[in-house]
Design an enzyme around this catalytic site. Structure first.
Site, PDB file in Angstrom:
ATOM      1  N   PRO A 355       0.983  -1.764  -0.382  1.00  0.00           N
ATOM      2  CA  PRO A 355       0.595   0.107  -0.131  1.00  0.00           C
ATOM      3  C   PRO A 355       0.702   0.886   0.388  1.00  0.00           C
ATOM      4  O   PRO A 355       2.254   1.437   0.087  1.00  0.00           O
ATOM      5  CB  PRO A 355      -0.660  -0.051   1.499  1.00  0.00           C
ATOM      6  CG  PRO A 355      -0.894  -1.256   1.954  1.00  0.00           C
ATOM      7  CD  PRO A 355       0.685  -1.838   1.106  1.00  0.00           C
ATOM      8  N   GLY A 357       2.735   4.952   0.883  1.00  0.00           N
ATOM      9  CA  GLY A 357       3.473   5.323   2.391  1.00  0.00           C
ATOM     10  C   GLY A 357       4.198   4.295   3.033  1.00  0.00           C
ATOM     11  O   GLY A 357       3.956   3.796   3.949  1.00  0.00           O
ATOM     12  N   THR A 358       3.628   2.734   2.709  1.00  0.00           N
ATOM     13  CA  THR A 358       4.584   2.151   3.727  1.00  0.00           C
ATOM     14  C   THR A 358       6.576   1.875   3.358  1.00  0.00           C
ATOM     15  O   THR A 358       7.417   0.780   3.870  1.00  0.00           O
ATOM     16  CB  THR A 358       4.476   0.425   3.566  1.00  0.00           C
ATOM     17  OG1 THR A 358       4.321   0.355   1.649  1.00  0.00           O
ATOM     18  CG2 THR A 358       2.871   0.222   3.667  1.00  0.00           C
ATOM     19  N   SER A 677     -14.084 -12.394   0.259  1.00  0.00           N
ATOM     20  CA  SER A 677     -13.813 -12.987   1.447  1.00  0.00           C
ATOM     21  C   SER A 677     -14.627 -12.573   2.411  1.00  0.00           C
ATOM     22  O   SER A 677     -14.420 -12.582   4.213  1.00  0.00           O
ATOM     23  CB  SER A 677     -12.712 -11.796   2.028  1.00  0.00           C
ATOM     24  OG  SER A 677     -12.823 -11.042   1.743  1.00  0.00           O
ATOM     25  N   LYS A 720      -6.352  -7.529   8.305  1.00  0.00           N
ATOM     26  CA  LYS A 720      -7.667  -8.397   8.735  1.00  0.00           C
ATOM     27  C   LYS A 720      -7.343  -8.400  10.387  1.00  0.00           C
ATOM     28  O   LYS A 720      -8.246  -8.005  11.119  1.00  0.00           O
ATOM     29  CB  LYS A 720      -7.802  -9.560   7.581  1.00  0.00           C
ATOM     30  CG  LYS A 720      -8.457  -9.613   6.776  1.00  0.00           C
ATOM     31  CD  LYS A 720      -9.281 -10.476   5.539  1.00  0.00           C
ATOM     32  CE  LYS A 720      -9.640 -10.182   4.200  1.00  0.00           C
ATOM     33  NZ  LYS A 720      -9.713 -11.037   3.447  1.00  0.00           N
TER      34      LYS A 720
END
Length: 770
Positions: A355, A357-358, A677, A720
């Site tokens: 993602p 900004g990592t 999911s 998650k």
């Protein structure tokens, strides 16, 4: 009939000269027999027979070595010159034939037959025509010989009589002596006319060709002279201005001599420099060649930088620059270890996926620093023209090399670290497929001889360490993805964000906003609250913005109120950042019917979905609300089919579904939700509502369902599980086939959670229902 008369008289053999009747000529004699012949003539009637030699080189010619037709001439003047030479002036009188020659005397004595001319063999009209033709040709000849035109031509043009005109022509024109001899030997007017006209036309043609050749040569000489003069003037001007005297081509040759490159490259460059030398200075083509030569000279063909192969040093730098990201750090250190042992291995192409900004881009920068490599960043976001990668052909105006070659030129070495940023955002249009152009770049077997359209020479990219970044692999074409080694850069946990903020971001923002270390202190509890209640993201970009906001307000406070020390704590955080931006929906306090907590992955991290189901009397319809995508709707239908298939086991009437409507709702209707999911979550909620059994409030679940109730694996587990932890869940249900993914998660993430593995819906219902 002609009158004939044979007389004996002195004979002089002429070398390279033929005497004609009525022609006055001066010539020099030096042979004893010739001088004796002149003296013999002078003591009698001053007449001598002048005959031309066939070969001018013979010293003492015999009768066979002389032309038989000559001219009886009158000696008008004798002048004795130094060196035993006598200059004779003679006037031709009449044509004669040499019959015999006595060379025993001191002088040559010959028997000569005097012949008076035959009567004209052409009539008046023919003579007039011949005369006109000769005069026309004389005018043509005169146009090519200005001196002849001025001095001789006027006298010839006034001749009325053909015989007189021809005799004057034969005498006055600068003929070779053999042509005059041919004229003299002709006994008819027609024969003499033919000799003169043929040779006159030949002379005109030769003169014309000669003049054309001369003009061409003169033109070339004039141009070269002009160029030479201009260059010399330019040289003087440059000397006066104190500028470098070396021309561009000389300067390029100097650079070429010191260039580290293969023979093929040097030969190509030399060829282009030679072309430049032969071109005029200011032309457009010379500018194109100049730009091309400069580009080739700037490229680092065989120039490399020395890598730092110290693994401990690399590890130290990676630990200094980044908290967490263990998998990425390990992979880089493995690459370095292989490189040290194999001396030169094929550089793998690493693709960091995660993602925004990592820290994907900053990882690449740290790797370059750790390996002591030059760092080049190439942004591919929105690139849609193949020429951006491969370059434009030289034939186009404003042609340039592609971004990769330009990156090498910036780096100055052939082994930099090249970051291909946002590789998932390249696009294609009518100008070519950009991702296909990247295939050659990222293929270790092909990039040894990468061809850029502008450079036209193979470029070795095998020494370049390529690192690509992407937010998702979904939009990267399969063949391109296949050539890269994907490393997931996952979302950060709250604990990781806290360490990143305290170790890196706070100091960075203080420095950027002009604050000293002790002027501002942000407490640990304040940082944790910023992370939990003011940002909601996978990376740390917004977190850095919030810290920057605090620093800006602190800087203003320092200047306005002269506060020496500013301390930001959990209690006064609202003063700097305003009201809390984000609240997490905690687990429900009590167990309820038809309400189940699901887990979802989003592009900014994990989230929990509260799925609510209500059953009411109706016509057996299924209602879905909450902006679900197609995949989620299909999961809901599959879940309903499964629930209907198992309900007879729980004493549900056969006509229950025909007489009741089922409504499934997911709150936050404005946010689009899609993905496979939530299958088991919706099935559990529906089953709970139909059979009226409560679902445990502290249980969250994720997994896909089949028509027969099997639970299928899903992705994004780390995000998650983090979302479940933030919502204070106690138990998480995940598919059995995701057991290996859970094993990879750190203890920090799973701590405090009970994770149960589900094979089928029966396991899910057993674990979730009260």
């Amino acid at each position: 009939m002609e009158d004939t008369k044979i007389i004996t008289m002195p004979v002089i053999a002429l070398r390279g000269l033929t005497m004609l009747p009525e022609m006055t000529v001066s010539f020099d004699i030096s042979r004893k027999k010739s001088i004796a012949a002149v003296e013999k003539a002078m003591v009698s009637d001053q007449r001598v027979c002048l005959v031309a030699q066939k070969d001018p080189e013979i010293q003492d010619p015999s009768l066979e070595q002389l032309y038989h037709i000559g001219t009886v001439s009158y000696i008008k003047q004798l002048v004795k010159m130094p060196g035993g030479i006598v200059r004779v002036m003679a006037e031709g009188q009449e044509r004669a034939e040499l019959l015999d020659l006595d060379s025993t005397e001191p002088a040559l004595i010959g028997e000569v037959l005097l012949t008076s001319e035959q009567e004209a063999d052409v009539d008046g009209a023919a003579a007039e025509a011949m005369s006109r033709i000769l005069k026309e040709k004389l005018e043509s000849y005169g146009r090519q010989h200005p001196k002849f035109s001025k001095e001789i031509l006027p006298g010839l043009m006034i001749c009325e009589d053909l015989e007189t005109l021809m005799l004057q022509m034969a005498s006055e024109l600068p003929w070779d002596y053999r042509i005059r001899q041919s004229y003299l030997e002709e006994t008819t007017l027609a024969g003499q006319y033919e000799v003169l006209l043929t040779n006159l036309i030949h002379e005109i043609e030769v003169s014309q060709i000669h003049r054309e050749l001369q003009e061409k040569v003169k033109e070339n000489i004039d141009k070269n002279q002009k160029d030479y003069i201009l260059r010399e003037q330019l040289k003087v001007i440059r000397e006066e201005l104190g500028e470098d005297l070396l021309s561009d081509a000389d300067e390029y040759e100097k650079q070429l001599a010191s260039l580290k490159a293969d023979k093929e490259v040097k030969e190509k460059l030399q060829k282009e420099i030679d072309r430049l030398k032969g071109m005029p200075g200011g032309g457009q083509e010379s500018n194109v060649i100049r730009t091309y030569i400069e580009t080739l000279l700037e490229l680092p063909w065989n120039k490399t930088s020395k890598d730092n192969n110290d693994i401990k040093h690399a590890k130290q730098i990676l630990e200094e620059d980044h908290y967490g990201l263990e998998q990425v750090k390990e992979r880089v250190l493995e690459y370095l270890a292989v490189r040290v042992l194999a001396k030169k291995g094929n550089s793998p192409i690493i693709c960091l996926v995660g993602p925004p900004g990592t820290g994907k881009t900053s990882i690449a920068r740290s790797v370059a620093r750790a390996l002591n490599k030059k760092y080049v960043r190439i942004s591919l976001g929105g690139v849609h023209d193949e020429a951006e990668i491969r370059g434009h052909r030289k034939t186009y105006v404003g042609a340039m090399p592609g971004r990769l070659v330009d990156g090498l030129r910036q780096a100055g070495v052939s082994n930099p670290l090249m970051l291909l940023d946002e590789i998932d955002k390249v696009s294609s249009d009518y100008k070519g497929d950009t991702s296909s152009a990247l295939l050659e770049v990222l293929d270790g077997e092909q990039n040894v001889k990468f061809r850029d359209h502008y450079v036209e020479l193979p470029i070795d990219l095998s020494n370049v360490l390529f690192i690509a970044t992407a937010n998702t692999t979904q939009t990267i074409p399969g063949p391109l993805l296949d050539r890269m080694e994907v490393i997931e850069v996952n979302s950060y946990t709250e604990n990781e964000k806290f360490h990143i903020a305290s170790n890196y971001l706070v100091e960075k923002q203080k420095d950027r906003n002009g604050l000293k270390k002790d002027q501002l202190v942000i407490s640990d509890s304040a940082l944790k609250k910023i992370i939990h209640n003011y940002t909601r993201e996978a990376g740390v970009r917004n977190l850095e913005r919030r810290i920057g906001e605090i620093c800006r307000k602190s800087a203003r406070e320092y200047l306005e109120h002269k506060k020496a020390h500013i301390r930001v704590t959990e209690s006064n955080l609202e003063k700097y950042l305003g009201k809390e931006k984000i609240t997490f929906e905690d687990a429900n306090e009590e167990d309820q019917v038809g309400i189940v907590r699901g887990l979802a992955w989003t592009s900014v991290g994990g989230d929990t979905l509260q799925i609510e189901v209500n059953v009411m009397p109706g016509k057996g319809e299924l209602k879905l609300t909450g902006q679900m995508g197609d995949v989620m709707k299909e999961s809901a239908m599959t879940a309903l089919t499964y629930v209907r298939s198992i309900c007879p086991q729980y004493d549900v009437p056969d006509d229950y579904f025909a007489k009741h409507d089922i409504h499934i709702h997911i709150p936050e209707g404005a946010v689009p939700k899609d993905g496979p999911s939530a299958g088991i979550t919706m099935a559990t909620a529906m089953f709970s509502a139909v059979v009226n059994r409560k679902v445990l409030a502290k249980v969250a679940m994720t997994g896909e369902i089949t028509l027969r109730g099997r639970v299928l694996p899903i992705g994004g587990l780390k995000e998650k599980i983090l979302a479940a932890k933030m919502a204070h869940m106690e138990t998480v249900l995940v598919p059995e086939k995701n057991r290996a993914d859970i094993a990879e998660l750190s203890r920090e993430i799973t701590k405090g959670l009970t994770i149960l593995y589900m094979k089928s819906m029966e396991d899910v219902l057993a674990a979730a229902l009260a």
